[in-house]
Design a protein around this motif. Structure first.
Motif, PDB file in Angstrom:
ATOM      1  N   THR A 115      27.468 -25.510 -33.735  1.00 57.40           N
ATOM      2  CA  THR A 115      28.088 -26.312 -32.552  1.00 57.40           C
ATOM      3  C   THR A 115      27.413 -27.756 -32.674  1.00 57.40           C
ATOM      4  O   THR A 115      26.406 -27.917 -33.676  1.00 57.40           O
ATOM      5  CB  THR A 115      27.631 -25.743 -31.257  1.00 57.40           C
ATOM      6  OG1 THR A 115      26.038 -25.789 -31.447  1.00 57.40           O
ATOM      7  CG2 THR A 115      27.987 -24.279 -30.904  1.00 57.40           C
TER       8      THR A 115
ATOM      9  N   GLU B 158      25.607 -29.258 -30.615  1.00 55.26           N
ATOM     10  CA  GLU B 158      23.948 -29.242 -30.279  1.00 55.26           C
ATOM     11  C   GLU B 158      23.187 -28.603 -31.569  1.00 55.26           C
ATOM     12  O   GLU B 158      22.112 -29.134 -31.705  1.00 55.26           O
ATOM     13  CB  GLU B 158      23.750 -28.392 -29.153  1.00 55.26           C
ATOM     14  CG  GLU B 158      24.431 -28.923 -27.913  1.00 55.26           C
ATOM     15  CD  GLU B 158      25.685 -28.749 -27.784  1.00 55.26           C
ATOM     16  OE1 GLU B 158      26.511 -27.622 -28.128  1.00 55.26           O
ATOM     17  OE2 GLU B 158      26.429 -29.263 -26.770  1.00 55.26           O
ATOM     18  N   GLN B 159      23.662 -27.619 -32.086  1.00 58.39           N
ATOM     19  CA  GLN B 159      23.067 -26.836 -33.229  1.00 58.39           C
ATOM     20  C   GLN B 159      23.053 -27.833 -34.440  1.00 58.39           C
ATOM     21  O   GLN B 159      21.947 -27.963 -35.053  1.00 58.39           O
ATOM     22  CB  GLN B 159      23.604 -25.763 -33.696  1.00 58.39           C
ATOM     23  CG  GLN B 159      23.695 -24.376 -32.703  1.00 58.39           C
ATOM     24  CD  GLN B 159      24.406 -23.286 -33.141  1.00 58.39           C
ATOM     25  OE1 GLN B 159      25.575 -23.514 -33.650  1.00 58.39           O
ATOM     26  NE2 GLN B 159      23.862 -22.117 -32.876  1.00 58.39           N
TER      27      GLN B 159
ATOM     28  N   THR C 266      23.045 -31.057 -34.440  1.00 56.80           N
ATOM     29  CA  THR C 266      22.174 -32.226 -33.971  1.00 56.80           C
ATOM     30  C   THR C 266      20.818 -31.731 -34.309  1.00 56.80           C
ATOM     31  O   THR C 266      19.757 -32.399 -34.664  1.00 56.80           O
ATOM     32  CB  THR C 266      22.386 -32.603 -32.332  1.00 56.80           C
ATOM     33  OG1 THR C 266      23.615 -33.044 -32.374  1.00 56.80           O
ATOM     34  CG2 THR C 266      21.429 -33.756 -32.097  1.00 56.80           C
TER      35      THR C 266
END
Length: 186
Positions: A53, A55-56, A58
């Motif tokens: 994802t 978020e992951q 990042t």
């Protein structure tokens, strides 16, 4: 230089009224960037990042930056050109599908350690292979490399193990001197 080769390097392509550089001229700076990243590197590890994802991704990039590791996604053909004739050329067979490369010039085990640790919480991240200090390791080998503590951790453990017996010896010597002093009233 033959006319065909000259055209491959110097022809400008007209597209939509704009003048664009030939593909080779566009790719050369990218290949040069990869070469520069690998120049003097202690290790490079490949990973399949497909399914992470935003978020992951990042969070992973942040961990890499904090550890001084270069983490980028390039086209496989660009990496193949950059590693040709280097100790990292052994990675070429693993350049299939989406590939991220993690490169470290300081800590040889950092890319493997960070990627492996992150893969424990992000199932989508898959280690492929790597070259650590000139030696090629497949996926299982990189997982073993990932378990090796950093140089700083090893040094601190070593110094701690040396310091403990010295401290114990000093305490015992101090007690012995104290008892001797009391016995002889010094």
């Amino acid at each position: 230089m033959s006319p065909g080769l000259r055209e491959a390097f110097f022809i400008l392509i007209l597209q939509g009224g704009k003048l664009l550089m030939a593909k080779v001229e566009i790719k050369k700076p990218i290949v040069d960037e990869i070469i520069e990243c690998l120049n003097g590197a202690k290790s490079a590890v490949l990973a399949d990042y497909r399914g992470l994802t935003v978020e992951q991704d990042t969070a992973l990039r942040k961990k890499m930056r904090e550890a001084g590791v270069i983490y980028k996604v390039y086209k496989n053909t660009m990496i193949k050109r950059a590693v040709a004739g280097t100790e990292f050329e052994a990675l070429v067979p693993d350049l299939e599908g989406p590939t991220a490369i993690a490169i470290s010039k300081e800590d040889a085990t950092a890319p493997a350690r960070i990627l492996f640790g992150f893969a424990k919480t992000a199932d989508a991240l898959q280690l492929k292979s790597g070259v650590v200090e000139g030696t090629y390791y497949d996926e299982k080998g990189i997982q073993v490399i990932a378990t090796i503590p950093s140089r700083e951790e090893l040094l601190s453990k070593f110094l701690g193990s040396i310091q403990s017996p010295v401290q114990t010896s000093l305490v015992l010597l101090s007690r012995l001197l104290k008892r001797t002093k009391q016995k002889h009233n010094y």
